[in-house]
Design a protein around this motif. Structure first.
Motif: not given
Ligand SMILES: Cc1ncc(COP(=O)(O)O)c(C=O)c1O
Length: 399
Positions: A311, A351, A381-382, A385-386, A388-389
């Protein structure tokens, strides 16, 4: 009545001054979580597995038969034997149970070893990035620490030549850690052999913290004790906190030779007076019947490492290499942040993900943050995601 002005020892003053900033981001994350915020913690290296049930059962059984009394200062013979067996298994040097001294955790083993080897003011050479916990120990013992950089550009690789170059007439001890917290770098057997021989020639102790010895992925760990040709200047430290998800049981040990073992046992006698019997016996059981659990946990850490590395590799601006071992991934944030510290603070603000800035581990990690593998894949994963955002948003703002 006159006022009482508390006065403290120099030893405790050194601790009071010690880097209180290390856990600042994480402390703030905890206070946000207490206020009900949805914070994801990726900062600690405490295994998120329960101690395997058979080990709990064994400990309960030993409690049930009254193993709740004083224990020999150096350790319960059953545990000393189990540790010696591990150290002998693949080693050309048989290890005797008498070479082993048991301590309540790796931290205490390190403290005892350094206490027995160095006087205040004396020099210890340690490669960095290094485990944060070494700093308060060295401060408390008032040691002069010479740090040896293992630069990020070389994936923080273990560097024997750099360590040798740092050794001076003043050096009394070299302390290394393999696999390394936080980088996961591992020393090769040839490097360990070469460093041990060099230190011996210079009449210097070589201490090796092998706390992550059982959490390796592609290749197995080789103990310093196995790699070295001569053992008289060698000390190996290990424990069950990480490999067996037993951090709260407080069980570690040091393996050494000859007069140092006596000193360590005397030190343990003076400061601890023996670890709990039932815990030591459960630890011996854990070491003898562990291969299944340890493998299961290692496989899970490896999957988590692969998830993070894949990721992070897809997030423009971030970089990381795939660590060979241990419980962490170091992420290079130099393209998107002024420093690891700035990244960690802003990530928490934006985040609500708590990661550890690299600087407290050493100058070489100043542009990195450390992500733990001690979180399951759903949580990771959560968090990713944060992350990445957060990075995408940041890059868009700058661009
Ligand atoms: C490299 C290293 N050494 C020693 C320790 C301390 O181990 P323990 O929790 O058994 O005191 C840790 C804990 O994180 C560590 O990462």
């Amino acid at each position: 009545m006159t006022d009482f002005t508390p006065r403290f020892s120099l030893q405790s003053e050194a601790l009071a001054c010690e880097g209180s900033n290390v856990w600042a981001v994480s402390d703030r994350a905890h206070s946000l979580a207490r206020k009900g915020e949805d914070v994801i913690f990726l900062c600690v290296g405490d295994p998120n597995f329960d101690t395997p049930e058979p080990i709990l059962d064994f400990a309960r059984a030993r409690l049930g038969v009254g193993r709740t009394h004083y224990s020999p200062a150096a350790g319960e013979p059953m545990l000393q034997r189990a540790i010696a067996d591990i150290e002998s298994r693949v080693s050309p040097h048989p290890c005797s149970p008498d070479d082993v001294v048991v301590f309540p955790g790796g931290t205490n083993a390190i403290y005892a070893v350094l206490s027995c080897l160095l006087n205040p003011g004396e020099e210890i050479v340690i490669p960095e990035p290094m485990y944060i916990g070494y700093v308060p120990i060295c401060d408390n013992l008032r040691l002069s620490v010479k740090r040896v950089a293992c630069p990020a550009e070389k994936d923080f690789a273990f560097d024997v030549e750099a360590i040798k170059a740092a050794i001076s007439e003043q050096t009394r001890v070299v302390m290394i850690n393999t696999p390394v917290n936080p980088t996961g770098a591992m020393a090769t057997p040839a490097q360990l052999r070469a460093l041990a021989a060099y230190c011996r020639k210079r009449a210097i102790w070589l201490v090796c913290d092998e706390m992550y010895s059982m959490i390796t992925f592609a290749r197995r760990h080789t103990s310093l004790r196995t790699a070295a040709e001569a053992l008289d200047n060698i000390v190996v430290i290990d424990g069950l906190s990480k490999s067996h998800a037993m951090s709260g049981w407080r069980l570690g040990w040091a393996v050494a030779r000859g007069p140092l073992v006596d000193r360590l046992a005397q030190f343990a006698g003076a400061t601890i007076f023996g670890c709990p019997q039932f815990i030591q016996e459960a630890a011996a059981f854990a070491l003898e019947f562990d291969s299944y659990f340890v493998k299961q946990m290692c496989d899970a850490y490896e999957r988590r490492r692969d998830l993070i590395v894949a990721r992070i590799g897809r997030i423009p601006g971030l970089g990381c290499y795939s660590p060979e071992a241990g419980m962490f991934v170091m992420v290079d944030v130099s393209d998107v942040a002024a420093s690891g510290q700035e990244f960690a603070e802003a990530l928490l603000d934006a985040e609500r993900v708590s990661v550890l800035p690299g600087a407290p581990f050493g100058q070489s990690a100043v542009n990195h943050v450390r992500l733990t593998l001690a979180a399951d894949e759903v949580v990771l994963t959560r968090a990713l995601d944060r992350i990445e955002r957060f990075v995408t948003h940041r890059c868009r703002q700058v661009g």
